[in-house]
Design an enzyme around this catalytic site. Sequence first.
Site, PDB file in Angstrom:
ATOM      1  N   ASP A 120       0.823  -1.205   0.000  1.00  0.00           N
ATOM      2  CA  ASP A 120       0.000   0.000   0.000  1.00  0.00           C
ATOM      3  C   ASP A 120       0.862   1.262   0.000  1.00  0.00           C
ATOM      4  O   ASP A 120       1.937   1.282   0.599  1.00  0.00           O
ATOM      5  CB  ASP A 120      -0.909  -0.016   1.238  1.00  0.00           C
ATOM      6  CG  ASP A 120      -2.159   0.811   1.020  1.00  0.00           C
ATOM      7  OD1 ASP A 120      -2.376   1.278  -0.114  1.00  0.00           O
ATOM      8  OD2 ASP A 120      -2.909   0.987   1.980  1.00  0.00           O
TER       9      ASP A 120
ATOM     10  N   ASN B  11     -10.516  -3.854  -5.692  1.00  0.00           N
ATOM     11  CA  ASN B  11      -9.776  -2.843  -6.467  1.00  0.00           C
ATOM     12  C   ASN B  11     -10.327  -2.620  -7.877  1.00  0.00           C
ATOM     13  O   ASN B  11     -10.012  -1.622  -8.526  1.00  0.00           O
ATOM     14  CB  ASN B  11      -8.281  -3.194  -6.555  1.00  0.00           C
ATOM     15  CG  ASN B  11      -7.521  -2.929  -5.278  1.00  0.00           C
ATOM     16  OD1 ASN B  11      -6.550  -3.608  -4.947  1.00  0.00           O
ATOM     17  ND2 ASN B  11      -7.940  -1.923  -4.516  1.00  0.00           N
TER      18      ASN B  11
HETATM   19  C1  IPE Z   1      -0.923   0.089  -4.203  1.00  0.00           C
HETATM   20  O1  IPE Z   1      -1.131   1.222  -3.457  1.00  0.00           O
HETATM   21  C2  IPE Z   1      -1.847  -1.043  -3.935  1.00  0.00           C
HETATM   22  C3  IPE Z   1      -2.695  -1.413  -5.099  1.00  0.00           C
HETATM   23  C4  IPE Z   1      -3.983  -1.629  -4.966  1.00  0.00           C
HETATM   24  C5  IPE Z   1      -2.083  -1.617  -6.422  1.00  0.00           C
HETATM   25  P1  IPE Z   1      -2.388   2.189  -3.598  1.00  0.00           P
HETATM   26  O2  IPE Z   1      -2.757   2.363  -5.024  1.00  0.00           O
HETATM   27  O3  IPE Z   1      -3.486   1.719  -2.701  1.00  0.00           O
HETATM   28  O4  IPE Z   1      -1.765   3.546  -3.048  1.00  0.00           O
HETATM   29  P2  IPE Z   1      -2.451   4.642  -2.142  1.00  0.00           P
HETATM   30  O5  IPE Z   1      -3.087   3.941  -0.973  1.00  0.00           O
HETATM   31  O6  IPE Z   1      -3.461   5.351  -2.975  1.00  0.00           O
HETATM   32  O7  IPE Z   1      -1.319   5.540  -1.724  1.00  0.00           O
HETATM   33 MG    MG Z   2      -4.177   2.162  -0.819  1.00  0.00          MG
END
Ligand code: IPE
Ligand code: MG
Length: 218
Positions: free
Chosen positions: A2, A50
């Site tokens: 994350d 996601n």
């Molecule tokens: C990467 O981080 C994790 C994925 C879902 C690919 P994020 O895309 O959640 O990054 P932040 O939380 O917006 O900083």
């Molecule tokens: Mg995130």
Amino acid sequence: MDGNGRWATQRGWPRVRGHKEGLKSVEELLETAPDLGIKHFTLFAFSTENWKRPKAEVSALMTLFRFYLRNFLSQLKAKRVRFHHLGSLDGFSASIRKDIKALEAATADHEGMVFHLAANYGSRLELVQATRRCLADGLKMDEINEEAISTRLWTAGVPDVDLLIRTSGEMRISNFLLWQSAYAEFYITDCLWPDFRTPQLKQALDEYSRRERRFGGL
Ligand code: IPE
Ligand code: MG
């Protein structure tokens, strides 16, 4: 994994640049984790939730995923790392599904660390599917026990989580390995994923080694 988006936004860059930088952390840690004694290394790359992100971001993540699947075999070979996809294949394009299977097959005989890539992973979906499998297998009520469920999860045969690292300071589990983390030690760091490299992993392991685990005992 994350914090990719924030890492990029802080620098005034598009979020996808953070995802690309995050892949560098993956590459580095796959190189060093086996030497730190890790036998199973799981990364949460993409959750079943996601898909709700803007189309352009989902598509950039899929492009990066495909790039990984097609270009990292040599690294996995050199380190004898076995690749294992954790999650549902539904929702991926046919070509990604094929690439996942191909990378698993190409590394199947590697006896080193296992790299579990959680992509299109959701713990609740995994538990629902395992429960359905119990029924499909004709299990009677008294045959449904912890082992019956464990062996029907995507992690069948994989040991429970010892250490769960959450980057970017979030204090939640986000539908990740709920069953498998029942006795996991949590380590939460403000470090954003693209900045999480070998020294940060070593620090987490160092703290883990000082924890006293009792598994409900005294
Ligand atoms: C990467 O981080 C994790 C994925 C879902 C690919 P994020 O895309 O959640 O990054 P932040 O939380 O917006 O900083
Ligand atoms: Mg995130």
